[in-house]
Design a protein around this motif. Structure first.
Motif, mmCIF file in Angstrom:
data_model
loop_
_atom_site.group_PDB
_atom_site.id
_atom_site.type_symbol
_atom_site.label_atom_id
_atom_site.label_comp_id
_atom_site.label_asym_id
_atom_site.label_seq_id
_atom_site.Cartn_x
_atom_site.Cartn_y
_atom_site.Cartn_z
ATOM 1 N N LEU A 69 0.847 -1.197 0.000
ATOM 2 C CA LEU A 69 0.000 0.000 0.000
ATOM 3 C C LEU A 69 0.885 1.252 0.000
ATOM 4 O O LEU A 69 1.924 1.291 0.652
ATOM 5 N N ASN A 70 0.429 2.270 -0.724
ATOM 6 C CA ASN A 70 1.198 3.512 -0.787
ATOM 7 C C ASN A 70 0.233 4.697 -0.832
ATOM 8 O O ASN A 70 -0.735 4.685 -1.596
ATOM 9 N N ASP A 71 0.521 5.728 -0.035
ATOM 10 C CA ASP A 71 -0.355 6.911 -0.021
ATOM 11 C C ASP A 71 0.230 8.086 -0.794
ATOM 12 O O ASP A 71 -0.318 9.191 -0.775
ATOM 13 N N GLY A 72 1.359 7.880 -1.484
ATOM 14 C CA GLY A 72 1.962 8.925 -2.306
ATOM 15 C C GLY A 72 2.957 9.803 -1.592
ATOM 16 O O GLY A 72 3.619 10.635 -2.216
ATOM 17 N N SER A 73 3.126 9.650 -0.293
ATOM 18 C CA SER A 73 4.017 10.525 0.464
ATOM 19 C C SER A 73 5.471 10.050 0.444
ATOM 20 O O SER A 73 6.368 10.786 0.839
ATOM 21 N N THR A 74 5.705 8.837 -0.027
ATOM 22 C CA THR A 74 7.050 8.264 -0.019
ATOM 23 C C THR A 74 7.147 7.197 -1.094
ATOM 24 O O THR A 74 6.139 6.636 -1.538
ATOM 25 N N ILE A 75 8.372 6.900 -1.517
ATOM 26 C CA ILE A 75 8.583 5.834 -2.490
ATOM 27 C C ILE A 75 8.373 4.468 -1.853
ATOM 28 O O ILE A 75 8.113 3.474 -2.538
ATOM 29 N N LYS A 76 8.466 4.402 -0.524
ATOM 30 C CA LYS A 76 8.387 3.126 0.171
ATOM 31 C C LYS A 76 6.933 2.738 0.439
ATOM 32 O O LYS A 76 6.154 3.518 0.986
ATOM 33 N N ASN A 77 6.579 1.506 0.062
ATOM 34 C CA ASN A 77 5.253 0.973 0.360
ATOM 35 C C ASN A 77 5.210 0.452 1.792
ATOM 36 O O ASN A 77 6.244 0.156 2.391
ATOM 37 N N THR B 141 2.320 6.009 -10.281
ATOM 38 C CA THR B 141 3.397 5.030 -10.388
ATOM 39 C C THR B 141 4.584 5.458 -9.528
ATOM 40 O O THR B 141 4.719 6.629 -9.153
ATOM 41 N N ASN B 142 5.456 4.505 -9.239
ATOM 42 C CA ASN B 142 6.622 4.811 -8.405
ATOM 43 C C ASN B 142 7.501 5.899 -9.016
ATOM 44 O O ASN B 142 7.929 6.829 -8.332
ATOM 45 N N THR B 143 7.768 5.786 -10.320
ATOM 46 C CA THR B 143 8.668 6.741 -10.964
ATOM 47 C C THR B 143 8.114 8.150 -10.915
ATOM 48 O O THR B 143 8.810 9.096 -10.529
ATOM 49 N N PHE B 144 6.857 8.309 -11.302
ATOM 50 C CA PHE B 144 6.305 9.663 -11.364
ATOM 51 C C PHE B 144 5.987 10.217 -9.979
ATOM 52 O O PHE B 144 6.028 11.436 -9.774
ATOM 53 N N GLY B 145 5.708 9.339 -9.033
ATOM 54 C CA GLY B 145 5.580 9.805 -7.658
ATOM 55 C C GLY B 145 6.896 10.393 -7.169
ATOM 56 O O GLY B 145 6.938 11.468 -6.557
ATOM 57 N N ALA B 146 8.004 9.703 -7.477
ATOM 58 C CA ALA B 146 9.323 10.198 -7.078
ATOM 59 C C ALA B 146 9.644 11.518 -7.753
ATOM 60 O O ALA B 146 10.141 12.464 -7.121
ATOM 61 N N VAL B 147 9.372 11.608 -9.053
ATOM 62 C CA VAL B 147 9.659 12.841 -9.801
ATOM 63 C C VAL B 147 8.855 14.015 -9.244
ATOM 64 O O VAL B 147 9.382 15.124 -9.064
ATOM 65 N N MET B 148 7.572 13.796 -8.947
ATOM 66 C CA MET B 148 6.738 14.900 -8.461
ATOM 67 C C MET B 148 7.121 15.331 -7.045
ATOM 68 O O MET B 148 7.043 16.520 -6.715
ATOM 69 N N ILE C 68 16.394 4.422 -13.172
ATOM 70 C CA ILE C 68 16.421 5.318 -14.338
ATOM 71 C C ILE C 68 17.835 5.628 -14.798
ATOM 72 O O ILE C 68 18.162 5.518 -15.983
ATOM 73 N N ASP C 69 18.694 6.052 -13.885
ATOM 74 C CA ASP C 69 20.046 6.495 -14.246
ATOM 75 C C ASP C 69 21.002 6.128 -13.130
ATOM 76 O O ASP C 69 20.998 6.745 -12.068
ATOM 77 N N LYS C 70 21.821 5.124 -13.360
ATOM 78 C CA LYS C 70 22.694 4.595 -12.312
ATOM 79 C C LYS C 70 23.854 5.536 -11.962
ATOM 80 O O LYS C 70 24.609 5.269 -11.031
ATOM 81 N N THR C 71 24.007 6.614 -12.708
ATOM 82 C CA THR C 71 25.053 7.603 -12.399
ATOM 83 C C THR C 71 24.471 8.858 -11.747
ATOM 84 O O THR C 71 25.197 9.827 -11.531
ATOM 85 N N LEU C 72 23.173 8.850 -11.449
ATOM 86 C CA LEU C 72 22.481 10.067 -11.014
ATOM 87 C C LEU C 72 23.085 10.673 -9.754
ATOM 88 O O LEU C 72 23.493 11.840 -9.737
ATOM 89 N N ILE C 73 23.140 9.906 -8.685
ATOM 90 C CA ILE C 73 23.609 10.458 -7.408
ATOM 91 C C ILE C 73 25.072 10.892 -7.505
ATOM 92 O O ILE C 73 25.449 11.955 -6.990
ATOM 93 N N ALA C 74 25.888 10.103 -8.172
ATOM 94 C CA ALA C 74 27.300 10.476 -8.341
ATOM 95 C C ALA C 74 27.423 11.788 -9.106
ATOM 96 O O ALA C 74 28.273 12.631 -8.799
ATOM 97 N N ARG C 75 26.567 11.990 -10.111
ATOM 98 C CA ARG C 75 26.614 13.212 -10.902
ATOM 99 C C ARG C 75 26.185 14.425 -10.068
ATOM 100 O O ARG C 75 26.781 15.505 -10.155
ATOM 101 N N LEU C 76 25.147 14.242 -9.255
ATOM 102 C CA LEU C 76 24.693 15.329 -8.384
ATOM 103 C C LEU C 76 25.769 15.696 -7.368
ATOM 104 O O LEU C 76 26.045 16.878 -7.125
ATOM 105 N N GLU C 77 26.378 14.680 -6.775
ATOM 106 C CA GLU C 77 27.444 14.944 -5.803
ATOM 107 C C GLU C 77 28.642 15.598 -6.473
ATOM 108 O O GLU C 77 29.326 16.438 -5.877
ATOM 109 N N GLY C 78 28.890 15.246 -7.724
ATOM 110 C CA GLY C 78 30.000 15.831 -8.460
ATOM 111 C C GLY C 78 29.830 17.328 -8.681
ATOM 112 O O GLY C 78 30.807 18.085 -8.655
#
Length: 470
Positions: free
Chosen positions: A30-38, A117-124, A278-288
């Protein structure tokens, strides 16, 4: 939910992500939209109505009362042992978002449902956090939130690609003897359009309040069906009095880093999900981005680097001579391959930049002297664009020309009609001051922070050519 709540009866409500059944027990995510975690709901089939349980499918909306307990399963700290279920809304087998592995193109057809969906919930959620970061940054730095109009009679960019606003009957337009539309019976009494930018009005605010920012929707009637363009998008446009080129670049870099740092600090779970899916280099790129000092590079030096690359065998689709407007491939080469860090490009040729930009000092041979004394073969303006990996230009900024005479000379050279911009010229007549600012396309920032590849997937309901649904 805190660990101290274990053993307590709680109530949760949300939408079903998955429902797995076995003879002994059912598992509902179950997910209420407040987090990626069910939250996992453990249901003993003997304690609930069997027919009702069968109806609870992916997408259904339910409420669950139960006991919060520690979970023996890996990847989750707790779960709920169900005592009672209330169904708020069932979801049939034709629910478009129930299958896994759907393409983003497919999901754009169901923009009203893809948000679940999980992806668009995270993006929003990240989009929300970036908006909060923007407001917080400017508030903490003494800027005032300034509201520029959405309906205007002027075109800030001089491009003319604007959506018209009218109350006239389009089937019976009144015209003069030359066939031109007469607007005296229209709501505003003149031709008006949706704004392409709040910058010019923002300059007025800066000359009154010192430092302002606008943050709102803008509209471009450009027939651009690309992964980087929208007809309706959001812009962030700060404007500051008494700001020179060096200070403007420092503001651009500090602002971007603040937003990226906010995402890393406040969107950890969603970023980890997007990094995985989506992008396995995302966090490294942000930290960079946070680790690096942005390169400050003149357009003239950038062209020299690109031409050296061409001599060395690098091929580009578009031409790359001094005076050409750089394409995205050129920008990304400089950022991703040559410097491997963000670049602030300065001192663009005046031929393809806006009339309001401050011109650099001319040389005797018709060239100009720009940032850090770089000599260009032609006239240049004090532009300060930020180029980012995977995105290209993410910020477009400049120092504005504060001299009335110089500004008018540029306007006359371009043969611009300033009928609707008399008020803008007044700022150069009455108490003019040095000032500058930039524009950030909000959706391009979200693209970078989320790792998504298409700008239509970082706004809830994209507006593009031939598409105004939802």
């Amino acid at each position: 939910m805190k660990d101290t709540e274990y053993g307590k009866e709680i109530c949760v409500k949300g939408w079903v992500r998955t429902h797995r059944s076995s003879k002994a027990v059912d598992f509902i995510a179950l997910n209420d939209g407040s987090t990626i975690k069910n939250v996992q709901i453990v249901v003993d089939p003997a304690t609930v109505d069997a027919e009702m349980l069968k109806q609870i499918t992916t997408g259904a909306c339910i409420g669950v009362e139960g006991i919060l307990v520690e979970s023996p399963a890996q990847g989750q700290a707790s779960e709920i042992q169900c005592k009672n279920i209330v169904i708020y809304g069932l979801c049939g087998s034709d629910y478009p978002m129930q299958k896994k592995g759907q393409s983003f193109e497919y999901m754009r057809q169901y923009a009203h449902l893809r948000l679940r969906t999980n992806t668009f919930g995270a993006v929003m959620r990240i989009r929300h956090n970036m908006a909060m970061a923007i407001h917080t940054y400017f508030h903490e730095h003494g800027f005032y939130y300034f509201h520029s109009p959405l309906i205007t009679a002027s075109d800030c960019e001089g491009a003319g690609n604007m959506f018209q606003v009218t109350t006239k009957n389009l089937y019976d337009l009144k015209k003069d003897e030359n066939g031109k539309i007469i607007y005296d019976d229209d709501f505003f009494g003149e031709q008006t359009s949706l704004t392409v930018s709040g910058q010019l009005e923002g300059e007025l605010g800066a000359t009154a309040l010192g430092a302002i920012y606008t943050f709102g929707p803008t509209f471009r009637a450009e027939n651009s069906n690309t992964p980087r363009h929208l007809a309706e998008f959001w812009m962030v446009e700060p404007e500051v009095a008494f700001l020179d080129q060096e200070e403007l670049m420092s503001l651009e870099e500090d602002f971007i880093k603040y937003c990226v740092r906010w995402a890393l600090d406040n969107c950890k779970d969603d970023l980890e999900f997007l990094n995985k899916m989506i992008d396995k280099t995302l966090i490294a790129r942000l930290e960079g981005v946070l680790k690096e000092t942005f390169v400050r590079l003149s357009y003239t030096e950038g062209i020299r680097i690109l031409q050296e690359a061409i001599k060395g065998g690098r091929k580009f689709e578009f031409p790359c001579e001094w005076g050409d407007d750089l394409a995205s491939e050129h920008e990304r080469y400089l950022v991703e391959e040559y410097f491997k860090k963000p670049v602030i490009m300065t001192d663009y040729p005046s031929s393809f930049k806006s009339f309001y930009m401050k011109q650099n000092e001319p040389t005797d041979n018709g060239g100009s002297i720009g940032y850090r004394g770089v000599v260009a073969p032609g006239p240049t303006m004090q532009g300060t664009d930020v180029l980012f990996p995977q995105i290209g230009e993410i910020i477009g900024g400049s120092v504005r020309e504060e001299s009335y005479d110089k500004l008018m000379a540029e306007i006359e050279r371009r043969q611009m009609d300033m009928t609707h911009l008399w008020w803008y010229l007044d700022t150069r007549k009455y108490g003019s001051c040095p000032h500058g600012g930039f524009g950030l396309g909000f959706e391009r920032l979200i693209l970078f922070v989320t790792g998504m590849q298409n700008i239509r997937d970082v706004i809830p309901f994209p507006r593009t050519p031939k598409n105004a649904e939802f």
